[in-house]
Design a protein around this motif. Structure first.
Motif, PDB file in Angstrom:
ATOM      1  N   GLN A   1      46.127 -13.958  34.889  1.00  0.00           N
ATOM      2  CA  GLN A   1      44.914 -14.692  34.544  1.00  0.00           C
ATOM      3  C   GLN A   1      43.700 -14.085  35.217  1.00  0.00           C
ATOM      4  OE1 GLN A   1      45.293 -18.687  35.919  1.00  0.00           O
ATOM      5  NE2 GLN A   1      47.302 -18.945  35.046  1.00  0.00           N
TER       6      GLN A   1
ATOM      7  N   PRO B   1      39.883 -26.639  28.114  1.00  0.00           N
ATOM      8  CA  PRO B   1      41.089 -25.956  27.645  1.00  0.00           C
ATOM      9  C   PRO B   1      40.818 -24.897  26.577  1.00  0.00           C
ATOM     10  CG  PRO B   1      41.254 -28.342  27.288  1.00  0.00           C
ATOM     11  CD  PRO B   1      39.959 -28.084  27.949  1.00  0.00           C
TER      12      PRO B   1
ATOM     13  N   GLY C   1      43.541 -12.535  28.926  1.00  0.00           N
ATOM     14  CA  GLY C   1      44.237 -12.259  30.174  1.00  0.00           C
ATOM     15  C   GLY C   1      43.768 -10.943  30.769  1.00  0.00           C
TER      16      GLY C   1
ATOM     17  N   ARG D   1      47.877 -20.707  29.139  1.00  0.00           N
ATOM     18  CA  ARG D   1      47.673 -21.108  27.734  1.00  0.00           C
ATOM     19  C   ARG D   1      48.535 -22.309  27.376  1.00  0.00           C
ATOM     20  NH1 ARG D   1      46.808 -15.019  25.628  1.00  0.00           N
ATOM     21  NH2 ARG D   1      44.615 -14.932  26.238  1.00  0.00           N
TER      22      ARG D   1
ATOM     23  N   THR E   1      39.691 -18.376  34.752  1.00  0.00           N
ATOM     24  CA  THR E   1      40.747 -19.211  34.190  1.00  0.00           C
ATOM     25  C   THR E   1      41.392 -20.037  35.283  1.00  0.00           C
ATOM     26  OG1 THR E   1      41.159 -17.560  32.482  1.00  0.00           O
ATOM     27  CG2 THR E   1      42.890 -19.185  32.849  1.00  0.00           C
TER      28      THR E   1
ATOM     29  N   VAL F   1      39.922 -21.812  28.413  1.00  0.00           N
ATOM     30  CA  VAL F   1      41.131 -21.209  28.983  1.00  0.00           C
ATOM     31  C   VAL F   1      41.911 -20.455  27.897  1.00  0.00           C
ATOM     32  CG1 VAL F   1      43.383 -21.710  30.033  1.00  0.00           C
ATOM     33  CG2 VAL F   1      41.320 -22.823  30.907  1.00  0.00           C
ATOM     34  N   LEU F   2      41.983 -21.029  26.714  1.00  0.00           N
ATOM     35  CA  LEU F   2      42.691 -20.353  25.617  1.00  0.00           C
ATOM     36  C   LEU F   2      41.979 -19.087  25.160  1.00  0.00           C
ATOM     37  CD1 LEU F   2      43.872 -23.256  23.288  1.00  0.00           C
ATOM     38  CD2 LEU F   2      45.312 -21.657  24.558  1.00  0.00           C
TER      39      LEU F   2
ATOM     40  N   THR G   1      49.060 -15.626  32.249  1.00  0.00           N
ATOM     41  CA  THR G   1      48.279 -16.024  31.078  1.00  0.00           C
ATOM     42  C   THR G   1      49.078 -16.959  30.188  1.00  0.00           C
ATOM     43  OG1 THR G   1      47.045 -13.954  31.169  1.00  0.00           O
ATOM     44  CG2 THR G   1      47.004 -15.139  29.080  1.00  0.00           C
ATOM     45  N   ALA G   2      50.359 -16.698  30.008  1.00  0.00           N
ATOM     46  CA  ALA G   2      51.188 -17.542  29.138  1.00  0.00           C
ATOM     47  C   ALA G   2      51.237 -18.981  29.650  1.00  0.00           C
ATOM     48  CB  ALA G   2      52.597 -16.960  29.027  1.00  0.00           C
TER      49      ALA G   2
ATOM     50  N   ALA H   1      46.733 -25.220  28.712  1.00  0.00           N
ATOM     51  CA  ALA H   1      45.554 -25.487  27.890  1.00  0.00           C
ATOM     52  C   ALA H   1      45.935 -26.211  26.599  1.00  0.00           C
ATOM     53  CB  ALA H   1      44.820 -24.183  27.575  1.00  0.00           C
ATOM     54  N   VAL H   2      47.032 -25.807  25.985  1.00  0.00           N
ATOM     55  CA  VAL H   2      47.491 -26.489  24.769  1.00  0.00           C
ATOM     56  C   VAL H   2      47.850 -27.939  25.084  1.00  0.00           C
ATOM     57  CG1 VAL H   2      49.370 -26.576  23.057  1.00  0.00           C
ATOM     58  CG2 VAL H   2      48.207 -24.410  23.534  1.00  0.00           C
TER      59      VAL H   2
END
Length: 141
Positions: free
Chosen positions: A2, A124, A132, A81, A6, A127-128, A77-78, A84-85
């Motif tokens: 990240q 969010p 990355g 995300r 983020t 963030v999405l 990053t995953a 964020a979702v």
């Protein structure tokens, strides 16, 4: 990995959600009467007191806080995300509800409610959308 922005967004958003989660768990009636604290009655003006609903709301906000702060600490990053979702799955319906249910509040409260719940969608999304950080591969000899 990240980017720093983020991680900061995840941590700040997580800390806010932690407060919103702990408060109704510790004092459901206090949360009902006094939320958000700087203006009073946002929850009380929207219907009768329901301790079960407030404790569930507190627990779910605390779970979201753990996910957001955990994503900031883990640093991938995953995971950011995914957090964020999860935040969007809560934030979008929450914002849409308030968008249609603020007419009984004073104008300043209408603005504050829509801005604060709107941030629950904007943070969010940022963030999405923040890419990355690229991890450079070591040069081979």
């Amino acid at each position: 990995m990240q980017r720093t922005i983020t991680r900061v967004l995840l941590a700040v958003f997580g800390l806010v959600e932690a407060v919103v989660g702990i408060w109704p768990l510790v004092s459901p009636a206090g949360f009902y009467q006094d939320f958000p604290g700087f203006r009073v009655g946002w929850v009380a003006m929207d219907g009768p007191f329901n301790e079960h609903l407030l404790r569930d709301f507190g627990g779910l906000n605390l779970a979201l806080a753990a996910l957001l702060i955990g994503a900031a600490v883990i640093g991938t990053t995953a995971v950011a995300r995914l957090a964020a979702v999860a935040a969007l799955l809560f934030g979008v319906p929450h914002f849409l509800y308030h968008l249609g249910h603020v007419s009984h509040f004073e104008r300043i409260d209408q603005v504050l409610i829509l801005v604060t719940t709107g941030l629950g969608v904007v943070f969010p999304l940022v963030v999405l959308l923040v890419p990355g950080r690229r991890v450079s591969r070591p040069a081979t000899p």
